[in-house]
Design a protein around this motif. Structure first.
Motif, short mmCIF file in Angstrom:
data_model
loop_
_atom_site.label_atom_id
_atom_site.label_comp_id
_atom_site.label_asym_id
_atom_site.label_seq_id
_atom_site.Cartn_x
_atom_site.Cartn_y
_atom_site.Cartn_z
N ASN A 1 45.84 44.43 79.33
CA ASN A 1 45.22 44.26 77.98
C ASN A 1 43.73 43.98 78.16
O ASN A 1 43.19 42.96 77.52
N GLY A 2 43.23 44.83 78.83
CA GLY A 2 41.67 44.80 79.07
C GLY A 2 41.22 43.69 79.90
O GLY A 2 40.00 43.70 79.88
N LYS A 3 42.02 43.19 80.63
CA LYS A 3 41.69 41.91 81.57
C LYS A 3 42.00 42.44 82.89
O LYS A 3 43.01 42.77 83.15
N TYR A 4 41.30 42.02 83.71
CA TYR A 4 41.58 41.82 85.44
C TYR A 4 42.44 40.94 85.30
O TYR A 4 42.43 39.69 84.79
N ASP B 1 38.99 52.00 84.50
CA ASP B 1 39.18 52.05 83.19
C ASP B 1 39.05 53.77 82.67
O ASP B 1 39.69 54.24 82.01
N ASN B 2 38.08 54.48 83.61
CA ASN B 2 38.02 55.98 83.25
C ASN B 2 39.20 56.90 84.34
O ASN B 2 38.97 57.96 84.15
N GLY B 3 40.00 56.17 84.96
CA GLY B 3 40.99 56.88 85.54
C GLY B 3 40.72 56.89 87.14
O GLY B 3 41.91 57.54 87.86
N SER B 4 39.57 56.89 87.53
CA SER B 4 39.34 57.04 88.89
C SER B 4 39.50 55.66 89.67
O SER B 4 39.94 54.81 88.87
#
Length: 488
Positions: free
Chosen positions: A338-341, A284-287
Motif C-alpha cells: 500500500n505504498g509503504k515500506y 516501484d519501477n520493477g527493478s
C-alpha cells in the motif's frame, strides 16, 4: 499427511585458514621505538628480513605488498616522530615497516552460522529446475568479533544443495569511503533534534560546507572533554553513533564472492556486524536491489543498520532511525505494501511487531502482531529473516526460545494485504536442535536469518548452536495446510 522436515547432509563449518591481513598498532610510544629500531638496520638486513616474509605471506594473501604499503602509510605520523621522512623511504623499508604493523586475523576461527539466502543476480547457463543462490553468514573470529561473509550455492531440480568451494584468499573492501555531510542540512536536522547549541556553533565555525565523519568526530571528542552533563554527553554519543554509520564499501572486481568479507569498519561496529538478513527487494519501477538489516555492536550498545547493494561488489551502509528501530531482529518485507515500506521488529525483546514507513531509514509506531503463546516460545519470539510472499500470504519464519533456553524454528502466516493479521501459526516447531546439532559455541540453538522457496519446497539454511550451518527443506503445500488449520 505428516509434515516431514528433511535435513540435508551439507554442513558448513568454520575454517581457521581463512585469514585477512589487519592493521596492528600497539600504541604510539611503542610504534616510534619500533620504527627507530627498524630504520637502524642496513639495507642488506632489511632485504634479508622482508624477502622471506613476502614469499611466505604471498601464498596466503592476494597482493600482500599492497597491504603492507597501506599499513606503512597508516603510521606516517609515527615515522616522522621517529625522525624520518616517510616520502624518502625505499620500497623494502616501507614493506618491512608495514609488516611490523600487520597481523593475520582468522575471520571464522570460532564460528560460521546464522545464514540468510537470496536468489543470485546471475541465473545464466542453468538447467531446468536449478537455482543459483547467494548465502550470507555471520563469521566469528578471535575476541567474538562478527563479520559478514558469503558463499555461492547451486540448488538442483531435486533441491539438493551444492555450496561452491571458497576462494583461496579473503579480502576486505578495496575502498571504504566515509559519508560526506552537507553542513547546512546537518545543522538544520540537528537543530530539529534539539542538539546542543554550543556544539552546532563549533560545527558551523570550524567545518566547511561539506565534511566527513573524522572531522566531525574531532570536534565531538573536544566538546565531550568540556562537559560532565549526562544529557549532553548522551547527545554527543548519539551524534557519533549516527554519523559513523554511513559508509560506501567497494570490493575489487577480481574477487570471488567468497573472498569478500564485510568486516567492522566503524567505532560502533567494533565488536561486530551481527545477523545480516538479506532480502531481494522489488522497487516501484520493477527493478530489484538487495537490502540487509543487521546489528552493529560496540561491546556495549547495539544499533540496527541497513546494507544496500545491487551487485555484491558495492555496498552502502546507513543507520536506521526511530522508536521502532531498536533492539535486534529487524527484517524488511521484499516490497512495499500500500505504498509503504514494511518492517518486522522486536523492539521489546520478546514480541513481534510490524511497522510502516514512507522512508526506508525511519521507523516509528511499531504495532504488536505476535506474542509468545505456546510453551516452546514462552521466553521470546522473533523472526528468522524477511517475510516470503506467497499466494496464500506472507510466510514468516520465526525463532522461539523455550525451556533450558532452547532455540527452535517455527512458522506463521500473515495476511497478504494486511500483514497485521495472523492467519495461522504452527503449534510445534519445524526444527528443534537434535543430538548432532545441540553442541556448539552456544548449545541448544537453531537459528536462521532467511529462507527461500524453490521447486515446491521451503529451503531453510540455519545455524547449528552458533558454530556451523546446514540446510533443511519442507514441502510447501503441506506446510500451508498446517498453517491454515493451526496444526503441526
Amino acid at each position: 499427511m505428516r509434515l516431514i522436515i528433511e535435513r540435508k547432509e551439507v554442513k558448513i563449518s568454520p575454517d581457521s585458514t581463512r585469514v585477512i591481513a589487519k592493521f596492528f598498532f600497539n600504541g604510539e610510544e611503542r610504534a616510534v621505538q619500533l620504527i627507530k629500531q627498524v630504520m637502524e638496520l642496513s639495507k642488506e638486513e632489511i632485504f634479508k628480513l622482508i624477502s622471506p616474509i613476502l614469499q611466505d605471506f604471498s601464498k596466503r594473501h592476494r597482493n600482500i605488498t599492497q597491504k603492507l604499503e597501506k599499513h606503512c602509510k597508516k603510521v606516517e605520523h609515527q615515522i616522522r616522530l621517529a625522525g624520518y621522512d616517510p616520502e624518502k623511504l625505499d620500497e623494502y623499508s616501507r614493506l618491512l615497516l608495514g609488516s611490523y604493523f600487520t597481523h593475520e586475523y582468522s575471520i571464522e576461527s570460532a564460528a560460521f552460522f546464522n545464514p540468510s539466502i537470496v536468489e543470485d543476480i546471475d541465473q545464466s547457463n542453468l538447467e531446468r529446475g536449478q537455482l543459483r543462490v547467494i548465502i550470507s553468514f555471520r563469521a566469528v573470529g578471535e575476541g567474538h568479533v562478527s563479520s559478514v561473509v558469503f558463499r555461492r550455492a547451486l540448488i538442483d531440480r531435486y533441491n539438493n544443495i551444492t555450496v561452491l568451494p571458497a576462494g583461496k584468499y579473503v579480502d576486505e573492501a578495496e575502498k571504504i569511503r566515509n559519508g560526506v555531510y552537507q553542513k547546512r542540512l546537518f545543522i538544520r536536522k540537528a537543530q530539529d533534534e534539539g542538539i546542543n547549541k554550543d556544539f552546532l556553533k563549533a560545527v558551523d565555525e570550524r567545518l566547511g560546507d561539506e565534511f566527513d565523519y573524522p572531522q566531525l568526530k574531532a570536534i565531538i571528542i573536544e566538546k565531550k572533554a568540556e562537559t560532565t552533563d549526562a544529557r549532553t554527553l548522551k547527545q554527543y554519543n548519539l551524534i557519533l553513533a549516527l554519523s559513523d554509520s554511513y559508509r560506501n564499501i567497494t570490493f575489487s572486481k577480481d574477487t570471488d564472492i567468497s573472498d569478500r568479507v564485510i568486516f567492522p569498519i566503524s567505532d560502533l561496529e567494533s565488536k561486530g556486524i551481527e545477523d545480516a538478513r538479506f532480502v531481494k527487494f522489488t522497487l516501484d519501477n520493477g527493478s530489484c536491489v538487495y537490502y540487509a538489516t543487521y546489528t552493529a555492536f560496540d561491546g556495549q550498545y547495539i544499533m540496527p543498520k541497513l546494507l544496500k547493494t545491487s551487485d555484491f561488489y558495492h555496498f552502502k551502509t546507513s543507520p536506521l532511525h526511530g522508536k521502532g528501530a531498536q533492539n535486534k531482529n529487524l527484517a524488511l518485507f521484499p516490497r512495499k505494501i500500500n505504498g509503504k515500506y514494511v518492517m518486522l521488529s522486536r523492539v521489546d525483546g520478546y514480541n513481534n511487531y510490524i511497522m510502516y514507513s514512507d522512508s526506508i531509514h525511519n521507523w516509528e509506531n511499531p504495532i504488536l502482531i505476535q506474542q509468545p503463546k505456546l510453551p516452546f516460545e514462552f521466553v521470546q519470539l522473533g523472526n528468522c529473516g524477511s517475510p516470503i510472499e506467497t499466494k496464500d500470504g506472507w510466510l514468516i519464519m520465526t525463532h522461539a526460545v523455550g525451556p533450558m533456553r532452547r532455540y527452535s524454528i517455527g512458522a506463521s502466516l500473515l495476511d497478504l494485504h494486511n500483514p497485521e493479521i495472523e492467519i495461522g501459526r504452527l503449534s510445534e516447531p519445524l526444527i528443534i536442535p537434535n543430538t548432532e546439532e545441540r553442541e556448539g559455541y552456544v548449545p541448544n540453538v537453531v537459528y536462521s536469518c532467511g529462507s527461500i522457496i524453490h521447486n515446491g519446497e521451503l529451503i531453510i539454511p540455519y545455524g547449528l548452536s552458533d558454530y556451523s550451518s546446514s540446510f533443511a527443506t519442507v514441502n510447501l503445500e503441506l506446510l500451508f495446510d498446517r498453517l491454515k488449520n493451526g496444526e503441526q
